[in-house]
Enzyme design. Structure first.
Site, PDB file in Angstrom:
ATOM      1  N   LYS A  91      -0.516  -3.268   8.760  1.00 39.53           N
ATOM      2  CA  LYS A  91      -0.447  -4.496   7.954  1.00 39.53           C
ATOM      3  C   LYS A  91      -0.439  -5.718   8.878  1.00 39.53           C
ATOM      4  O   LYS A  91       0.166  -5.681   9.951  1.00 39.53           O
ATOM      5  CB  LYS A  91       0.835  -4.447   7.109  1.00 39.53           C
ATOM      6  CG  LYS A  91       0.992  -5.565   6.095  1.00 39.53           C
ATOM      7  CD  LYS A  91       2.284  -5.359   5.292  1.00 39.53           C
ATOM      8  CE  LYS A  91       2.476  -6.419   4.215  1.00 39.53           C
ATOM      9  NZ  LYS A  91       3.727  -6.217   3.443  1.00 39.53           N
ATOM     10  N   SER A 178       2.890  -6.235  -1.509  1.00 42.32           N
ATOM     11  CA  SER A 178       2.003  -7.016  -0.687  1.00 42.32           C
ATOM     12  C   SER A 178       1.200  -6.203   0.332  1.00 42.32           C
ATOM     13  O   SER A 178       0.208  -6.715   0.858  1.00 42.32           O
ATOM     14  CB  SER A 178       2.827  -8.069   0.058  1.00 42.32           C
ATOM     15  OG  SER A 178       3.746  -7.450   0.938  1.00 42.32           O
ATOM     16  N   SER A 202       6.942  -3.689  -1.620  1.00 41.18           N
ATOM     17  CA  SER A 202       5.577  -3.840  -1.085  1.00 41.18           C
ATOM     18  C   SER A 202       4.954  -2.606  -0.453  1.00 41.18           C
ATOM     19  O   SER A 202       3.781  -2.641  -0.107  1.00 41.18           O
ATOM     20  CB  SER A 202       5.553  -4.969  -0.063  1.00 41.18           C
ATOM     21  OG  SER A 202       5.485  -6.187  -0.753  1.00 41.18           O
TER      22      SER A 202
END
Ligand code: GLN
Length: 503
Positions: A91, A178, A202
């Site tokens: 990420k 996210s 997330s």
């Protein structure tokens, strides 16, 4: 050696390309039936071919090939490391030395110093551990801006498309967020494992939307050093994979005490993968009765029923439990997370990092326009709300009260874990929604997190495992939640759940 185009096929070539599991991949790499370089080359080609899904913000081709070459050398010499040659997506809120790191924000994507945006001079502890274990980092994945969101739509780089949806004929579904890019990378077979962060869901929510496994360990298991902060008392790194076993193998590498993060748990030796081999006694699984009152959608019911059926098939004792404050978790979370965010994001001032507004007339104008132009709408909304709840006169009514709710909630969870080994809860209220479905309605977006945030407030370990599908055929995840630092139990129960669903 196999040809690169064969390398990613497992079994039936009529099915979409499938990557091997980590144990299988390890075996093939160690027996030299496949090489890391060939596999990574094939994956990098696939990443190019699937760019329309917008999964990666930055692809690190050259670095990945170098890492694969090094891994092959160690494998050939018979001195393999835990994740040697295993391709991982990261990420874009983990600082990676020499690689652009944006957190999905213009604030870091556009730098006054270089076209490359913010390029960290140091490596986050989690990604350093991956590199030390021989993993190959393929690139940095798309995410909601500063990890604020549940759909990956707030990214400066535009939304990621849910690959499972595409396979079913829907090209407009979100992957969740996210960490949407990381979950999508697994679902699109572009990586064997992926790393994300989970502040309020997330990892688990996108895992549910993309039909993959995603785990957030107990708070403190993974070092937060070098992770771009959103809400420090809640932020925790974790892993995605196709199976519980793969996730366990990655967590074994990324977890552990770190001198650079005072909140990392000391002298803790969780062994996730080894835990899967241990025999299990009869389980007691708690089902919190508040769930149906919180959000009774058809999808929640379907996951609830699937969970109960699985518990029975496992021969577990199904226990009706109560977390009376569960309904207060969402508002408490959105006060605490936003308060912390308002403080954490004050560092983006146009002086020290990234974006700076053009031709400021004075220092105040520089701050104001930098932040007005550099942050997206949702981030600005959260900074304002967080600043409000911390301000004199409102602190007691909002922030302090939310902290009290957090304490009570953690105590209620502890009490339940005196009676059960693990709890089952749906991960999400529904399957993946459409891009734009919550546009202009932030509260609807926040409500997506109703089942995930309680876990973060209490610092618990939790994993999402796909157990069911919605009426369109989109996946739905079941959350397995354990007591604080009961991470090994969580993976054991999750593996049993997974075995039942495969069954
Ligand atoms: N959707 C939640 C939020 O926007 C959780 C995000 C996260 O876990 N990073 O705060």
């Amino acid at each position: 050696m196999q040809q690169p185009e064969d390398i990613l096929h497992a079994g039936n070539s009529a099915t979409p390309r499938k990557l091997w599991s980590i144990p299988e991949f390890r075996r093939l790499l160690r027996t030299r039936e496949v090489s890391a370089v060939e596999t990574v080359t094939a994956l990098l080609d696939d990443m190019r071919a699937k760019r329309e899904l917008n999964i990666f913000i930055t692809e690190t081709h050259d670095k990945a090939l170098n890492q694969a070459r090094d891994a092959d050398k160690r494998l050939a010499a018979g001195v393999p490391r835990a994740l040697d040659g295993i391709p991982i997506a990261v990420k874009d809120n983990f600082c990676t030395k020499g690689i652009k790191t944006t957190a999905g924000s213009k604030m870091l994507a556009v730098s006054r110093k270089s076209e490359d945006g913010f390029v960290p001079t140091y490596e986050s502890s989690v990604t350093q551990r991956l590199l030390d274990a021989g993993a190959v980092i393929l690139g940095k994945t798309n995410m909601d801006e500063f990890a604020m969101g549940s759909s990956t739509e707030t990214s400066y780089f535009g939304p990621t498309i849910n690959p499972v949806g595409v396979r079913l004929g829907f090209d407009n579904l979100v992957p969740g967020g996210s960490s949407g890019g990381s979950a999508a990378a697994i679902a699109a077979d572009l990586a064997v494992g992926a790393i994300g962060t989970d502040t309020g869901g997330s990892i688990r929510q996108p895992a549910s939307f993309c039909g993959v496994v995603g785990m957030k360990p107990s708070y403190g298991v993974c070092s937060r050093w070098g992770i771009i902060a959103y809400a420090s008392s809640l932020d925790q790194a974790g892993a995605f994979g196709k199976s519980v076993r793969d996730v366990a193998a990655i967590l074994d590498v990324i977890g552990g005490e770190d001198q650079k993060d005072a909140t990392s748990v000391s002298s803790l030796s969780l062994r996730y993968e080894a835990a899967l081999a241990q025999p299990q006694k009869k389980l007691r699984i708690g089902f919190p009765r508040e769930i149906m009152r919180l959000k009774a959608t058809a999808d929640v019911e379907s996951v609830w029923t699937a969970g109960q059926k699985i518990a029975q098939q496992l021969g577990a004792e199904v226990v009706d439990v109560s977390i009376p404050s569960l309904g207060y978790a969402l508002p408490a979370y959105y006060i605490i997370a936003l308060s912390e965010a308002s403080s954490n994001l004050s560092r983006y001032d146009g002086i020290r990092y990234g974006y700076r507004a053009n031709a400021p007339k004075d220092i105040i104008d520089l701050y104001e326009r930098t932040r007005a132009e550099g942050f997206g709408e949702e981030v600005k909304r959260r900074i304002i709300l967080g600043t409000y709840s911390l301000s004199a006169g409102y602190y007691d009514a909002y922030y302090l009260r939310a902290l009290k709710v957090r304490r009570i909630l953690a105590d209620e969870f502890s009490a339940v874990f005196q009676k059960v080994d693990a709890m089952f809860m749906p991960a999400t209220p529904t399957g993946a929604f459409e891009i734009g479905a919550h546009e202009g309605d932030p509260v609807q977006m926040y409500l997506e997190d109703v089942f995930t945030v309680p876990v973060n407030l209490a610092g618990l370990p939790a994993i999402s495992v796909p157990v069911s599908r919605d009426c369109r055929g989109m996946p739905l995840g079941l959350q397995v939640i354990g007591p604080q630092l009961g991470d090994e139990k969580v993976v054991q129960v999750a593996a049993a759940v997974e075995a039942m669903t495969a069954h």
